[in-house]
Enzyme design. Structure first.
Site, mmCIF file in Angstrom:
data_model
loop_
_atom_site.group_PDB
_atom_site.id
_atom_site.type_symbol
_atom_site.label_atom_id
_atom_site.label_comp_id
_atom_site.label_asym_id
_atom_site.label_seq_id
_atom_site.Cartn_x
_atom_site.Cartn_y
_atom_site.Cartn_z
ATOM 1 N N HIS A 187 0.828 -1.215 0.000
ATOM 2 C CA HIS A 187 0.000 0.000 0.000
ATOM 3 C C HIS A 187 0.864 1.266 0.000
ATOM 4 C CE1 HIS A 187 -3.475 -2.552 1.130
ATOM 5 N NE2 HIS A 187 -2.605 -3.155 1.918
ATOM 6 N N SER A 192 16.185 18.331 -16.616
ATOM 7 C CA SER A 192 15.400 19.557 -16.603
ATOM 8 C C SER A 192 16.351 20.702 -16.869
ATOM 9 C CB SER A 192 14.718 19.735 -15.248
ATOM 10 O OG SER A 192 14.279 21.071 -15.096
#
Lengths: 443, 443, 443, 443
Positions: free
Chosen positions: B157, B280
């Site tokens: 999870h 980037s």
């Protein structure tokens, strides 16, 4: 029992979306009993390795009966805890002597129970699908043999072309069914495995004997040992969905053909009917290809759910509830619908009415140009022959002639042209031989 | 060459959506050469059965070279005739002596050429996928062995749970890859077949020796004989799509894990990079998991196209251009993208940087509650121990403590708790043994 | 130009998977020019706010011409840097004076360029789809008016039922097309927006005037301001895909009807043909519903790609390359295929041949039982009348009678029963009125 | 009541796959009552036009109560007749005086009843979705306003980039929800229509007053008149499915963000919990993002079913049971799951715990390179500055420094760099203003 909100479970329509046999696998009581059987098998496997007292394992096994449990408690505790199996564990503990409580569900996680049970459920489902595919194959092989030489129009692009035989068409279906049987057999060793690993799948809670416990646990349930945990390795499930979706694809292909050939304007095939069946209240002559249509409906839904299972392969780390809970819905759905489709498909083919006269009538009316072309070409050349044919057919249509009448007008001797289904019969024989060999070699 | 309208073929980006090897299979010239090879094989098979003069077959074989054909004529005649292969046939005839014209493409139909060629293309593609899956498996097995005992947090999870080892994670991937190799091997006899039947598939135009012609034709191209025509029996194609989509699903699962563990807040894995790579322009520290992301992108597109192939199984009668033309787009797309994904996946895993220290740091920081619970339970009882833990963790978080600090506050001796990855190492050994046995037994 | 590996871009077949107009939108040069236009608009918007010298913006605008750029450099730098737009930026800088370099692509990120360009591309595409849908609606309305009272068999479950009119069928298609025009108009304000925000979308790199720059930037390109960044808010894109998939669904519905009614056994509709068209080389009478089939093929592929766009809505944080790169492929594909489908659909309907006589013949032959039932019921009661009908039809079929002959046998006066298409004509009028009002109210 | 075979209707788990409100719409009794209401409205509309005696219409209305009917008879007669509504009609007739029998279900067909009821069901469902989307929007707008200036790391490719604010992230979600509200409003006039036409949709059985009957019938049920029959014009249904799938896509996007930011290694968001919730039995510290995960699960299943609805648009002639019966399953499923998702999404956002300190900590730790770059560039030039940064970060990581520590090492004054979220706050204001205006203008 909560009133179902799904039409597929409504009392009026449930029979369209599940068979009694497959519904019996996935109903809540059956599922819970399956989960309890897994818990009991776990306790016994642990007892064999000394992790749980033998007495406790026996007691758990004796009490692991859904008939003894309070399902309202199961449901309520599930909602309260937000945990998928804790409600069941608590309800089971409630019927056990207190000293045994702590031996229930030791070292296991939700998926250990649910995935393992799912493998046992798949075993039943694939068994049903296999059985009905064999029944379908049987009916198709009979049709193939019986109509090995029954001439009918081959159709491409929805247009009658050169002749084929109906047995050859049935053989093509049978051959596809045979490949599905092979696929099911090949995939079985992959999905017929248990799962045991605890929280993250490491078997840490079972101590050094964990691998032996897992082996026994799987053996107790008639499953193979998985080698390693597969909590997020869902290729097994995705493959099952894909193969069953393919099975439904073949059934829908058969259905599409019956649907088209049952059109009264064609009239070559007809689904069996019963006197009580009402096709249309207001249009009493209607005889609808209901089974054929439904095979397509089922195939669409199965494809959609198989796609969900494929998507579920991309799971995160050691457990991904996003994939896993989507599986909870999608995999049983695939199973329920595919068992329905295989049973329906077998019934459809077993009862199929073949109108041999209509087949011949359509061949005579709508095919033959390839033969006229072949006969004209030597004298006229191919291009002139083609042009002459085009013109004759166009003019004939304008004059209200059937195609056959137009061909006669062009080539008076066209009457004695016999439709030529090529080597359809020989291909039928090849398919029959292959299928019979395969059937002789397996169950 | 027409300028492509697909970004997947744009000069800037083609490398993201195909490999040089798989692009070489599906480019127009390669495809046309493949079709010509099929036409030549047909002529030779017919010559062997006396349907075509041996000289003509040789002449056709000699001239069946895409370099000799005028592709503009092919394209124009395709558009003019609206026929899928007639343009090619006319262009081939244009380079042949007139007497040979009528021996080209005798008794065959479009799908005889295209389906047969597709089987040869699939042979190449599946070979590439197999090769790169073996390379990937190799890299994964190395990781599994090397990090058999490298402790890291198991995560369920999205939350760190009990410890596992990184080698065990890699072994789970390797095991899934091995199952795909098995699936590819099992499916091959189904798809590796030729197709020959003429207009409706009946072989009528080839006369009594049709079956022998077909057998020779398939053998010429290294394919098996299909037994019967499969113009609308597309399970072979659908299965190929499904298996390749599953392959991509596994690669995307690996990609998702790298994507998540490369988050700097976690920092356990990192894709290899090169100095020239610009993550980037404005944020120079960014190091993006580009390969991992792209594996997911590819898997999505492959799944979508595999769904189109499944849908295509529902074909009408003896030919259904609706399914078949959708296949023309979808099957090559599945192949191009899957070869890209397998190559990318192998490269990703081969270059993967494993930060063993970060793995250990996260284990120390974010796991251990299961052990504290186990240690507290005997004295406090399970419920009180759980409650105490919850409280300690909640208060600790409020006070800015890490989880580990909170556990220490609760159980001063927590320091000496060692993370326990259970039987991960033993499961790695099992996977390694299975994979090595399989690799020893095959190529 | 790289040779395309996609058959949809092959010189032989490109016309089936794109129109010249839509291909012109998505070709590499057009796309790069679009990206350059966006870069130039950005520079001008920044100049207007004083962030970039006016001279520099003019120079950038003057040089932002794909014809000046070295595309090999673009492609190579893209591969080297692994960055989606840096190759283009570097190639543009290479043709600019050095002092201007630093004013190119200031404060923007890849998606600022690509998403903004995509909106301008969508404007063109939706314009084409709209234009061709209007053309299609026009043709459908003409058919509806002309055949308002042309009796034909209604068909349910593939079986002729009570009569309808062909104009009413066409009106149903027209009505659906009209709803798509409404959907396209309603969605436009959502997708017709620009995107500008820099790396994470915060506009940080543009300083305090960022919102004004963005507004000008959007206005320069004829787009609306988005209010906030939408780098991972892809509902706009998903909606476009869904609406275009619906458009294709309607076109495929029309195609399916033509496909079925063009069967020679039914013979009510026929696609237009040209003499050069070759349906089948060996079966010269074949006249295939190629356009109709292709509409279904296109719809399948568009649906699959629309699903990828829906899936792409689930994007992570401020940018998710997994969704975004899948969009790079899927959205143009949806656009290329839908423009092809709308053009093809309009052409199909404009050229449709309606065989009024065949329609009447089929009505006479295959419908009427509902009227015989109505006439018998008063005297016999409904149940006996239904039973008598069933018996008569069954016996008649066994005796080789047509349905109409069987009805006559049962009810001698059945001759004078006129087929009753109910209120089809009135419903045609309602649809015509609505469409005309809508067309009067818009372009 | 049959025991449901679907886990989505199991007493343990039904709450995960439906809400009490939406389950109440689709349960068998509710559906049958809805169908009876339609039959009663039909009788009243026919009475108003003199087709049925007013008394009979009143009697039908009075008895059209599911509580009076024998559902076992309904189910049995449905199975016996193979007709979808005849069982219900017979059961209703059984409770009516004999003279009224023939006034039930006059001139109507199955889809007249089921499609019309579906429109009324959709009205309820869309009302629920709308209500919960407004509730969700409300919560999101509150978060946006409250955290307008709460600095956090923007993340692209799973990597922290430049800062944004959490309010801006929430505003992006709110903006998307607002667009869905617009879509729902725009689509409503299309789906909120009745259907009446009889067997093939021609209204023939209702005589000349048929259009007036239809208008009254629709008005009785609060629906609009459809203009013409839409038995196979399923764009209305497909659109509903697409819009609801988009709604779920947005909810899954929110869920994905919470899932990721709830990772303890990031720790910025946390779902609300209750003391009774058990994340993991063995790992007591686990706090799972269960709602967030489930939003993704629901979105996957809804997408799959929306695809089935899109596929269903391609219907044959006047009725196509293949599409229509697939709709019977898929449309309610979309509705049940979407109402669950919207309720769950609202609950998730309303209870969301925002850890402002953790957000700031992560910003400080993982962002800032863009500012250091900006500060170094004037003196060093961009390229050298980038290179220096890369080196400092790589060396720092090797030395165990955090990114922030590495930046300090490079640029001692980096301490006083403040994170700059650009114009996030101003964009929040724009979104808030737009939403408030929209909410003021509607309900």
């Amino acid at each position: 029992v909560t009133e179902p909100a799904r039409i597929a479970d409504a009392s009026m329509y449930a029979h369209l979306w599940g068979t009694p046999e497959s519904r019996a696998v996935f109903g809540e009581r059956a599922r819970l009993q399956g989960w309890l059987d897994v818990l009991a098998a776990l306790a016994r496997a642990q007892a064999a390795e000394g992790l749980v007292p033998a007495d406790a394992a026996r007691t758990i096994t004796d009490h692991a009966d859904v008939a003894h449990l309070d399902l309202d408690v199961v449901a309520e505790q599930t909602r309260v805890s937000g945990h998928s199996t804790l409600g069941l564990v608590r309800a089971l503990q409630a019927v056990l002597p207190e000293g045994v409580h702590r031996h229930v569900y030791v070292g296991a996680t939700v998926q250990d129970v649910t995935d393992t049970w799912t493998s046992t459920a798949l075993r039943t489902i694939v068994g049903l699908v296999r059985r009905d595919l064999l029944r379908l194959e049987d009916a198709l092989l009979r049709l193939a043999a019986e109509h090995r030489d029954t001439i009918m129009a081959g159709r491409t692009h929805g247009q009658p072309g050169a002749p084929v035989t109906f047995g050859w068409k049935a053989a093509s279906w049978a051959d596809e069914v045979r490949r599905h049987l092979d696929r099911l057999d090949e995939a079985a060793p992959r999905w017929a495995v248990g799962q045991l690993g605890g929280g993250v799948g490491s078997l840490a809670a079972l101590g050094p004997s964990g691998l032996r416990v897992r082996a026994r646990f799987c053996a107790e349930l008639g499953l193979s040992d998985p080698g390693t945990s597969w909590l997020t390795a869902r290729d097994r499930v995705a493959e099952t969905g894909a193969v069953l979706a393919m099975v439904c694809g073949t059934l829908a292909r058969i259905g599409l053909e019956v649907y088209d050939l049952q059109r009264p304007e064609i009239g070559e095939l007809r689904e069996a009917t019963r006197p009580e069946i009402v096709g249309s209240i207001t249009m009493p002559h209607k005889r609808n290809p209901e089974r054929s249509e439904h095979l397509d409906t089922l195939a669409r839904l199965v494809r959609a759910h198989a796609g969900v299972l494929l998507e579920g392969m991309v799971g995160a780390a050691e457990r991904d509830a996003r994939s896993w809970k989507a599986e909870w819905v999608a995999l049983p759905e695939v199973c329920l619908l595919t068992t329905t489709a295989t049973a329906l498909g077998a019934e459809l083919v077993e009862g199929l009415e073949v109108d041999v006269a209509a087949m011949r009538r359509n061949v005579d009316e709508w095919t033959g140009s390839e033969q006229v072309l072949a006969r004209l070409t030597p004298s006229m050349g191919k291009h002139s022959a083609q042009a002459a044919l085009h013109e004759a057919l166009r003019d004939g249509r304008a004059a209200g002639l059937t195609m056959r009448e137009s061909l006669h007008a062009l080539l008076p001797g066209a009457d004695d042209l016999q439709p030529d289904p090529g080597l359809c019969a020989a291909m039928v024989d090849a398919v029959l031989a292959r299928a019979r060999a395969a059937r002789a070699g397996s169950s």
